[in-house]
Design a protein around this motif. Structure first.
Motif, PDB file in Angstrom:
ATOM      1  N   GLU A  93       0.811  -1.224   0.000  1.00  0.00           N
ATOM      2  CA  GLU A  93       0.000   0.000   0.000  1.00  0.00           C
ATOM      3  C   GLU A  93       0.842   1.270   0.000  1.00  0.00           C
ATOM      4  O   GLU A  93       1.815   1.386   0.746  1.00  0.00           O
ATOM      5  CB  GLU A  93      -0.922   0.010   1.231  1.00  0.00           C
ATOM      6  CG  GLU A  93      -1.992  -1.054   1.131  1.00  0.00           C
ATOM      7  CD  GLU A  93      -2.943  -1.048   2.322  1.00  0.00           C
ATOM      8  OE1 GLU A  93      -2.921  -0.088   3.119  1.00  0.00           O
ATOM      9  OE2 GLU A  93      -3.700  -2.021   2.451  1.00  0.00           O
ATOM     10  N   ALA A 114      -5.214   6.630   7.400  1.00  0.00           N
ATOM     11  CA  ALA A 114      -4.809   5.881   6.195  1.00  0.00           C
ATOM     12  C   ALA A 114      -3.574   5.015   6.406  1.00  0.00           C
ATOM     13  O   ALA A 114      -3.418   3.991   5.744  1.00  0.00           O
ATOM     14  CB  ALA A 114      -4.562   6.857   5.043  1.00  0.00           C
ATOM     15  N   VAL A 115      -2.679   5.425   7.297  1.00  0.00           N
ATOM     16  CA  VAL A 115      -1.417   4.690   7.464  1.00  0.00           C
ATOM     17  C   VAL A 115      -1.601   3.558   8.468  1.00  0.00           C
ATOM     18  O   VAL A 115      -2.155   3.762   9.556  1.00  0.00           O
ATOM     19  CB  VAL A 115      -0.283   5.641   7.921  1.00  0.00           C
ATOM     20  CG1 VAL A 115       1.022   4.866   8.113  1.00  0.00           C
ATOM     21  CG2 VAL A 115      -0.079   6.761   6.900  1.00  0.00           C
ATOM     22  N   THR A 156       1.041  -0.412   5.264  1.00  0.00           N
ATOM     23  CA  THR A 156       1.527   0.669   4.396  1.00  0.00           C
ATOM     24  C   THR A 156       2.995   0.445   4.047  1.00  0.00           C
ATOM     25  O   THR A 156       3.837   0.332   4.942  1.00  0.00           O
ATOM     26  CB  THR A 156       1.378   2.038   5.098  1.00  0.00           C
ATOM     27  OG1 THR A 156       0.009   2.199   5.502  1.00  0.00           O
ATOM     28  CG2 THR A 156       1.779   3.176   4.171  1.00  0.00           C
ATOM     29  N   VAL A 163       4.472   6.323   2.476  1.00  0.00           N
ATOM     30  CA  VAL A 163       3.717   7.560   2.306  1.00  0.00           C
ATOM     31  C   VAL A 163       4.525   8.404   1.330  1.00  0.00           C
ATOM     32  O   VAL A 163       5.742   8.558   1.493  1.00  0.00           O
ATOM     33  CB  VAL A 163       3.545   8.292   3.649  1.00  0.00           C
ATOM     34  CG1 VAL A 163       2.883   9.652   3.453  1.00  0.00           C
ATOM     35  CG2 VAL A 163       2.735   7.436   4.625  1.00  0.00           C
ATOM     36  N   VAL A 177       0.350   5.456   0.324  1.00  0.00           N
ATOM     37  CA  VAL A 177      -0.553   6.559   0.662  1.00  0.00           C
ATOM     38  C   VAL A 177       0.009   7.837   0.050  1.00  0.00           C
ATOM     39  O   VAL A 177       1.140   8.229   0.347  1.00  0.00           O
ATOM     40  CB  VAL A 177      -0.691   6.719   2.194  1.00  0.00           C
ATOM     41  CG1 VAL A 177      -1.598   7.908   2.527  1.00  0.00           C
ATOM     42  CG2 VAL A 177      -1.231   5.427   2.817  1.00  0.00           C
ATOM     43  N   THR A 213      -3.807   4.938  -2.178  1.00  0.00           N
ATOM     44  CA  THR A 213      -4.909   5.754  -1.669  1.00  0.00           C
ATOM     45  C   THR A 213      -4.469   7.215  -1.610  1.00  0.00           C
ATOM     46  O   THR A 213      -3.272   7.509  -1.530  1.00  0.00           O
ATOM     47  CB  THR A 213      -5.344   5.326  -0.254  1.00  0.00           C
ATOM     48  OG1 THR A 213      -4.190   5.337   0.587  1.00  0.00           O
ATOM     49  CG2 THR A 213      -5.963   3.946  -0.244  1.00  0.00           C
TER      50      THR A 213
END
Ligand SMILES: *Cc1c(COP(=O)(O)O)cnc(C)c1O
Length: 394
Positions: free
Chosen positions: A130, A179-180, A184, A187, A132, A166
């Motif tokens: 993931e 979100a994190v 993750t 970022v 972010v 995202t």
């Protein structure tokens, strides 16, 4: 008559054979020096496009011309399966110049490539998927970089993109916290959003990103492709924020206007497996020579300091313009944005008619990215011209 024929023949020749993806301005540029550009009729323009961020040193800086002329005679191509003297020296100088413990770099040829590498390295290093990123963020147009880019206009036609990206509202700490997670990988943020409207980050937002990455074992990727190399008044914008990236993406002005990208790696990016990534042109000695000269010029001519001083003067003057058409003036150093209450297109065309080239950042933001060597008088002419045009448009 003859001159007009030359103009239209250049334009029709290019129009006939170019891809068609660029909205073209009615202007042929044939020469540049410092912050000046000339069209084929010899008309001078003050350049606040700055090669869309690639021309921090100004056009055809003599040190760049000299560096690439000399290197071109010695060696141009040398893939990274071999060692090379110029590349070795540059890697040492670049990693010394960047903030924190970014002691290794992957070299490529553009901003999008620097971001692609960052995304791949973050995934391979964390074993997670993931990413972010932020709304209004811009990270390039290849499929991975585009997955991190927010604007629907760029993404829409290419769905589905790479999964597990995202987007959270920029400068919104609560949304970032939500979100994190431990899933993750990274970022990914710009310290000042460029294409997204010239929006500087709140220091607390970037610090929260750093802390959340630490808490969850994620990597912080900072995209300084536009903000790097003196643009914001420091060599890197991360220095304003005392920010330590795990991965730093660089390009645009990295090599005095020549195409190059770099993805810097900190200690939390472990050792990378052989062959997980690569580039034929990456780290070629010609561009490495230009990049070495760029770091030297930035330091010798104190261009970050110049950007800080001229940028502060410009922001102060822009803020003094009394126009009902201005919503807000934003920026950091010589990365300047004027948010208007009208569409920016007609303002850009009026500026061009008066010898000033500038950029949009979205539909209503006028963006100025002048070479950092711009004369104070030229910069003030630009601001006076913006003021005059806005007065006439009321
Ligand atoms: C320009 C830009 C990119 C993409 O760089 P290209 O060289 O055009 O691929 C990525 N991120 C930011 C912040 C940029 O300004």
């Amino acid at each position: 008559m003859q001159i007009l024929d030359i103009t239209s023949s250049i334009q029709s020749l290019e129009s006939a054979h170019t891809s068609g993806v660029y909205p073209k301005r009615d202007l042929v540029i044939v020469e540049g020096e410092g912050a000046s550009l000339w069209d084929e009729q010899g008309r001078r323009y003050i350049d606040c496009v700055g090669g869309q961020g690639a021309a921090n040193l100004g056009h055809s800086h003599p040190a760049i011309v000299e560096a690439i002329s000399q290197q071109a005679r010695r060696l141009i191509s040398c893939p990274e399966i071999f060692y090379n003297d110029v590349r070795a020296a540059y890697l040492a100088e670049l990693t010394a110049a960047t903030p924190g413990e970014l002691n290794r770099a992957f070299l490529s040829n553009s901003g999008a490539e620097a971001i692609e590498a960052a995304i791949k390295f973050a995934r391979v290093s964390t074993g997670r998927r993931e990413i972010v990123a932020a709304m209004r963020g811009f990270h390039g147009r290849t499929m991975g970089a585009l997955s991190a880019t927010w604007n629907k206009k760029y993404r829409g036609p290419f769905m589905p993109l790479v999964p597990d990206f995202t987007h959270i509202p920029y400068n919104n700490i609560a949304a970032l916290e939500a979100a994190v997670s431990d899933a993750t990988a990274a970022v990914l943020l710009e310290p000042v959003q460029g294409e997204g409207g010239v929006r500087p980050a709140d220091p607390a937002f970037l610090h929260a990103a750093r802390e959340l990455c630490d808490a969850h074992g994620a990597l912080l990727i900072v995209d300084e492709i536009q903000t790097g190399f003196g643009r914001t008044g420091r060599l890197f914008a991360s220095e304003h924020y005392d920010l330590q990236p795990d991965i730093l993406a660089l390009a645009k002005s990295i090599a005095g206007g020549l195409p190059m990208g770099a993805t810097l790696l900190g200690p939390r990016v472990g050792e990378l497996p052989r062959l997980v990534h690569g580039s034929t042109f990456g780290g070629n000695p010609l561009v490495a020579a230009a990049a070495r000269a760029t770091l030297r010029v930035l330091q010798e001519e104190r261009l970050p300091e110049r950007a800080a001083r001229l940028g502060a003067l410009a922001q102060e003057r822009l803020a003094r313009i009394d126009s009902p058409l201005i919503r807000e003036v934003r920026g950091l150093g010589l990365m300047l944005g004027i948010e208007l209450k009208i569409k920016v297109g007609p303002v850009l065309r009026a500026l061009q008619e008066r010898g000033v080239l500038a950029l949009p950042a979205g539909a209503t933001v006028l963006r100025l990215l002048p070479p950092l060597v711009i004369d104070e008088a030229d910069l003030f002419y630009v601001i006076d011209t913006i003021e005059a045009i806005l007065q006439e448009m009321v």
